[in-house]
Each structure stands twice: as structure tokens, then as C-alpha cells.
Design a protein around this motif. Structure first.
Motif, PDB file in Angstrom:
ATOM      1  N   THR A 103       0.786  -1.311   0.008  1.00  0.00           N
ATOM      2  CA  THR A 103      -0.201  -0.214   0.088  1.00  0.00           C
ATOM      3  C   THR A 103       0.952   1.175   0.119  1.00  0.00           C
ATOM      4  OG1 THR A 103      -1.809  -1.037   1.677  1.00  0.00           O
ATOM      5  CG2 THR A 103      -2.046   1.200   0.185  1.00  0.00           C
ATOM      6  N   VAL A 104       1.702   1.412   0.901  1.00  0.00           N
ATOM      7  CA  VAL A 104       2.630   2.701   1.070  1.00  0.00           C
ATOM      8  C   VAL A 104       3.495   2.138  -0.701  1.00  0.00           C
ATOM      9  CG1 VAL A 104       4.778   3.194   2.137  1.00  0.00           C
ATOM     10  CG2 VAL A 104       2.792   2.450   3.383  1.00  0.00           C
ATOM     11  N   ARG A 105       3.805   1.360  -1.350  1.00  0.00           N
ATOM     12  CA  ARG A 105       4.432   1.916  -2.371  1.00  0.00           C
ATOM     13  C   ARG A 105       3.962   2.103  -3.386  1.00  0.00           C
ATOM     14  NH1 ARG A 105       5.823  -3.111  -3.311  1.00  0.00           N
ATOM     15  NH2 ARG A 105       7.725  -3.036  -2.370  1.00  0.00           N
ATOM     16  N   GLN A 106       2.864   1.917  -3.148  1.00  0.00           N
ATOM     17  CA  GLN A 106       1.670   2.427  -4.415  1.00  0.00           C
ATOM     18  C   GLN A 106       1.413   3.933  -4.246  1.00  0.00           C
ATOM     19  OE1 GLN A 106       0.014   0.402  -7.184  1.00  0.00           O
ATOM     20  NE2 GLN A 106       0.170   2.207  -7.763  1.00  0.00           N
ATOM     21  N   HIS A 107       0.905   4.233  -2.716  1.00  0.00           N
ATOM     22  CA  HIS A 107       0.807   5.368  -3.032  1.00  0.00           C
ATOM     23  C   HIS A 107       1.480   6.385  -3.944  1.00  0.00           C
ATOM     24  CE1 HIS A 107      -2.727   5.561  -0.875  1.00  0.00           C
ATOM     25  NE2 HIS A 107      -2.877   4.408  -0.108  1.00  0.00           N
ATOM     26  N   LEU A 108       2.874   6.184  -2.896  1.00  0.00           N
ATOM     27  CA  LEU A 108       4.490   6.636  -3.483  1.00  0.00           C
ATOM     28  C   LEU A 108       4.289   6.591  -4.996  1.00  0.00           C
ATOM     29  CD1 LEU A 108       6.782   6.242  -1.175  1.00  0.00           C
ATOM     30  CD2 LEU A 108       6.019   7.889  -0.831  1.00  0.00           C
ATOM     31  N   LEU A 109       3.876   5.749  -5.268  1.00  0.00           N
ATOM     32  CA  LEU A 109       3.895   6.055  -6.420  1.00  0.00           C
ATOM     33  C   LEU A 109       2.883   6.643  -7.256  1.00  0.00           C
ATOM     34  CD1 LEU A 109       4.723   1.085  -7.483  1.00  0.00           C
ATOM     35  CD2 LEU A 109       6.124   3.636  -8.072  1.00  0.00           C
ATOM     36  N   ASP A 110       1.886   6.694  -6.796  1.00  0.00           N
ATOM     37  CA  ASP A 110       0.508   7.243  -7.043  1.00  0.00           C
ATOM     38  C   ASP A 110       1.440   8.823  -7.080  1.00  0.00           C
ATOM     39  OD1 ASP A 110      -1.036   5.229  -7.721  1.00  0.00           O
ATOM     40  OD2 ASP A 110      -2.626   5.171  -6.123  1.00  0.00           O
ATOM     41  N   THR A 111       1.128   8.982  -6.371  1.00  0.00           N
ATOM     42  CA  THR A 111       2.211  10.619  -5.855  1.00  0.00           C
ATOM     43  C   THR A 111       2.887  10.683  -6.909  1.00  0.00           C
ATOM     44  OG1 THR A 111       1.622  10.378  -3.279  1.00  0.00           O
ATOM     45  CG2 THR A 111       3.211  11.910  -4.125  1.00  0.00           C
ATOM     46  N   LEU A 112       3.630  10.191  -7.663  1.00  0.00           N
ATOM     47  CA  LEU A 112       4.724  10.720  -8.125  1.00  0.00           C
ATOM     48  C   LEU A 112       4.514  10.889  -9.341  1.00  0.00           C
ATOM     49  CD1 LEU A 112       8.143  11.021  -9.156  1.00  0.00           C
ATOM     50  CD2 LEU A 112       7.821   7.724  -9.528  1.00  0.00           C
ATOM     51  N   ALA A 113       3.420  10.038 -10.263  1.00  0.00           N
ATOM     52  CA  ALA A 113       2.110  10.462 -11.233  1.00  0.00           C
ATOM     53  C   ALA A 113       1.156  11.908 -11.033  1.00  0.00           C
ATOM     54  CB  ALA A 113       1.675   8.583 -11.353  1.00  0.00           C
ATOM     55  N   ASP A 114       1.173  12.336  -9.519  1.00  0.00           N
ATOM     56  CA  ASP A 114       0.767  13.058  -9.674  1.00  0.00           C
ATOM     57  C   ASP A 114       0.970  14.652 -10.150  1.00  0.00           C
ATOM     58  OD1 ASP A 114      -1.827  11.897  -9.334  1.00  0.00           O
ATOM     59  OD2 ASP A 114      -2.016  11.939  -7.052  1.00  0.00           O
ATOM     60  N   LEU A 115       2.794  13.924  -9.263  1.00  0.00           N
ATOM     61  CA  LEU A 115       3.591  14.665  -9.138  1.00  0.00           C
ATOM     62  C   LEU A 115       4.231  15.570 -10.954  1.00  0.00           C
ATOM     63  CD1 LEU A 115       5.958  14.684  -5.845  1.00  0.00           C
ATOM     64  CD2 LEU A 115       4.830  17.005  -6.959  1.00  0.00           C
ATOM     65  N   ARG A 116       4.117  14.250 -11.612  1.00  0.00           N
ATOM     66  CA  ARG A 116       4.376  14.319 -12.749  1.00  0.00           C
ATOM     67  C   ARG A 116       3.369  14.653 -14.100  1.00  0.00           C
ATOM     68  NH1 ARG A 116       8.047   9.928 -15.165  1.00  0.00           N
ATOM     69  NH2 ARG A 116       8.774  11.781 -16.596  1.00  0.00           N
ATOM     70  N   ASN A 117       2.224  14.849 -13.730  1.00  0.00           N
ATOM     71  CA  ASN A 117       1.233  15.367 -14.756  1.00  0.00           C
ATOM     72  C   ASN A 117       1.666  16.665 -14.608  1.00  0.00           C
ATOM     73  OD1 ASN A 117      -1.328  16.166 -15.339  1.00  0.00           O
ATOM     74  ND2 ASN A 117      -2.222  14.926 -14.119  1.00  0.00           N
ATOM     75  N   ARG A 118       1.283  16.880 -15.990  1.00  0.00           N
ATOM     76  CA  ARG A 118       1.567  18.574 -16.337  1.00  0.00           C
ATOM     77  C   ARG A 118       0.387  19.766 -16.378  1.00  0.00           C
ATOM     78  NH1 ARG A 118       6.823  19.034 -18.897  1.00  0.00           N
ATOM     79  NH2 ARG A 118       7.958  17.364 -19.273  1.00  0.00           N
ATOM     80  N   GLU A 119      -1.000  18.771 -16.605  1.00  0.00           N
ATOM     81  CA  GLU A 119      -2.020  19.507 -16.670  1.00  0.00           C
ATOM     82  C   GLU A 119      -2.757  19.649 -15.175  1.00  0.00           C
ATOM     83  OE1 GLU A 119      -5.069  16.821 -19.237  1.00  0.00           O
ATOM     84  OE2 GLU A 119      -3.330  17.360 -20.428  1.00  0.00           O
ATOM     85  N   ASN A 120      -2.654  18.840 -13.951  1.00  0.00           N
ATOM     86  CA  ASN A 120      -2.737  19.230 -12.883  1.00  0.00           C
ATOM     87  C   ASN A 120      -2.055  18.810 -11.806  1.00  0.00           C
ATOM     88  OD1 ASN A 120      -4.349  19.798 -11.428  1.00  0.00           O
ATOM     89  ND2 ASN A 120      -6.085  18.196 -10.931  1.00  0.00           N
ATOM     90  N   PRO A 121      -0.788  19.383 -11.523  1.00  0.00           N
ATOM     91  CA  PRO A 121       0.309  18.387 -11.053  1.00  0.00           C
ATOM     92  C   PRO A 121      -0.103  19.024  -9.738  1.00  0.00           C
ATOM     93  CG  PRO A 121       1.492  20.596 -11.576  1.00  0.00           C
ATOM     94  CD  PRO A 121      -0.524  20.009 -12.395  1.00  0.00           C
TER      95      PRO A 121
END
Length: 87
Positions: free
Chosen positions: A7-25
Motif C-alpha cells: 500500500t505504501v509503495r502504491q501511494h508513493l507511485l501514485d504521488t509520483l504520477a500526480d507530481l508529473r501530471n503536467r495538466e494538474n500537478p
């Protein structure tokens, strides 16, 4: 979903994806907060591993895979399987 290291790993990967989202970081401060909480969880997992080693326990709920039922029976001498997945 159970709360474990996966769960921790998945949340961190989701956070990384959200940070990289150019339209809505994601806001950087929020990402830092997620990373700080994750760091504390990982540190507590390290303490848990030390306890397991010191006490001779065989595992912990936090370190178990999400679906332990699907784990194959391991042959003698094999103590675990490490799976890596790139997303």
C-alpha cells in the motif's frame, strides 16, 4: 486493500504520477507530506524487521503480500520470492 508495505509503495507511485501530471500537478508541499509519512512507515517497518530477527518470529502483517493465499508453495531451502514490477 489491506494496509501493508505494498500500500505504501502504491501511494508513493501514485504521488509520483500526480507530481508529473503536467495538466494538474500535485502541490509540492503535499507530495513532501506524503513522502514524510511514507518515510516514517518505512522506518517503522525496519524496526519491525529487527524485532522479527531478534525474536525469531516468522513474519508480520505489514510485510505480507496483499493476497497471501496466491503465494506458491516453496520447495525446501527456498525462503521467499521477490517480485519486481515496472509500471
Amino acid at each position: 486493500m489491506s494496509n501493508n508495505i505494498s500500500t505504501v509503495r502504491q501511494h508513493l507511485l501514485d504521488t509520483l504520477a500526480d507530481l508529473r501530471n503536467r495538466e494538474n500537478p500535485m502541490e509540492v508541499e503535499r507530495a513532501r507530506a506524503v513522502a514524510d509519512v511514507a518515510r516514517v512507515l518505512v522506518d517503522s517497518a525496519k524496526v519491525e524487521v529487527d524485532f522479527i530477527k531478534a525474536s525469531g518470529a516468522t513474519g508480520s502483517d505489514f510485510m505480507l503480500p496483499e493476497d497471501e493465499e496466491t503465494q506458491p508453495q516453496l520447495p525446501n531451502g527456498i525462503t521467499g520470492i521477490r517480485r519486481h514490477q515496472i509500471k
